[in-house]
Design an enzyme around this catalytic site. Structure first.
Site, short mmCIF file in Angstrom:
data_model
loop_
_atom_site.label_atom_id
_atom_site.label_comp_id
_atom_site.label_asym_id
_atom_site.label_seq_id
_atom_site.Cartn_x
_atom_site.Cartn_y
_atom_site.Cartn_z
CE LYS A 65 -33.53 101.17 8.64
NZ LYS A 65 -33.30 102.21 9.61
CE LYS A 112 -28.29 103.15 5.08
NZ LYS A 112 -27.74 103.94 6.19
CE LYS A 163 -28.07 107.47 13.04
NZ LYS A 163 -29.44 107.15 12.60
#
Ligand code: ATP
Ligand code: MG
Length: 332
Positions: free
Chosen positions: A111, A195, A198
């Site tokens: 991230k 992965k 959203k």
């Protein structure tokens, strides 16, 4: 006594990955366990969120959980920021967890990306807040997708160190992950090694739970594949991440194992398999998406459910936090 806790970030549209890896299992566990489900808005702001979008996403994710059968009367559904005990316990855990432990977390690396110096410090200590979410309830089991396994291990390390440092051997439980079903790690439709998320910038990478039949068919038609036909045995999927992913999704949506799924679709070309997969996805997601839209007509009712859930969540965590303050040595 078994107690289930799990959380989901209100960071965007719910995906098929969230459904198969988490929410569907959350709904099923309600028959046998006491369940606490949380929209983790404090986690969401580790990456900047537009305030109006955060509010909208929180209500949308709440509607998604309700549409999937989460029962806010028998169990607890609320948003994290309405129970301050999560944040207080997270601070204490910031003082328990070690820098070295957090440095090993792969989600932070993914991230934060290349510019790690510019990541929020909240993103770095995200797993400490997650441990606090779970342990504020002394939860014993946490149903999650495969991607959260490492964070769950960290929560166990924090619990063990807390119990050891303050010489309270059984204070916090060593919580177990529950990683259930045939699709515990649904991959991006554009890249079989990434992965499905959203928050991925590409909408074509995921199936949203609110996507209609046309969008679902189009995304599956465009999904990346290889040129071979589907194998008739599961071993034939090794080294073919995209084929593996689509077959896993198909099996999970039908509620069968991969071998059984390949018994039906093995030998087919993707051109033949993809429309079959689309039909199954539409038949599962269609009714859920419609129910979400219906629930979102009454935002006040959703807010009421979350407010009431937070009150009931505080009734569980307040006494546990009192104990924690006592153990740590705070005057109260
Ligand atoms: P974000 O991109 O904002 O991190 P996300 O899609 O990863 O969103 P989370 O809110 O982080 O969703 O996770 C909610 C739950 O969904 C967790 O239990 C997580 O393990 C599960 N989950 C998320 N993505 C997948 C996936 N691709 N396959 C299976 N489970 C998943
Ligand atoms: Mg995530």
């Amino acid at each position: 006594e078994n107690r289930i806790f799990s959380g989901i970030q209100p960071t965007g549209n719910l995906t098929l990955g969230n459904y198969l890896g988490a929410i569907r299992n959350w709904a099923a566990l309600q028959d046998d366990y006491e369940c606490i489900y949380c929209l983790v808005d404090l986690h969401a702001i580790t990456l900047f969120q537009n305030p109006e979008e955060l509010r909208r996403n929180t209500r949308e994710v709440a509607a998604g959980l309700l549409a999937c059968g989460i029962d806010p009367k028998k169990h607890i559904l609320f948003n994290q920021s309405q129970n301050q005990d999560h944040a207080e316990l997270a601070w204490i855990f910031n003082c328990v967890a070690r820098m070295g432990w957090l440095n090993r977390m792969t989600q932070f690396k993914e991230k934060a990306g290349k510019n790690r110096e510019n990541a929020s410090t909240g993103l770095f200590v995200y797993p400490n807040l997650m441990a606090a979410d779970i342990l504020a309830y002394k939860a014993t089991h946490v149903p999650v997708g495969e991607d959260q396994k490492q964070h769950l291990e960290l929560a166990r390390d924090i619990a063990a160190k807390f119990n050891n440092d303050w010489e309270k051997p059984d204070f916090f439980p060593l919580t177990e992950p529950l990683i259930l079903g045939a699709a515990t790690r649904v991959m991006s439709l554009r890249d079989g090694t990434k992965k499905m998320s959203k928050s991925d910038p590409s909408d074509m990478s995921r199936i949203n739970m609110t996507d209609g039949p046309d969008a679902i068919a189009q995304k599956i038609r465009k999904a990346k594949t290889d040129p071979e036909a589907l194998p008739s045995e599961a071993e034939g999927l090794e080294g073919r991440p995209e084929a593996q992913n689509l077959v896993n999704i198909y099996a999970a949506l039908r509620g069968v194992d991969v071998e059984t799924a390949l018994g039906d679709v093995g030998g087919k070309q993707f051109s033949e398999f993809k429309p079959i997969l689309s039909d199954v996805a539409v038949s599962v997601l269609g009714p859920i998406g419609e129910e979400m839209q219906r629930l979102l007509q009454d935002v006040a009712e959703i807010d009421r459910i979350l407010c009431e859930g937070s009150e009931r969540s505080r009734a569980i965590t307040n006494p546990i936090l009192r104990e924690v303050r006592e153990v740590v040595g705070f005057v109260q």
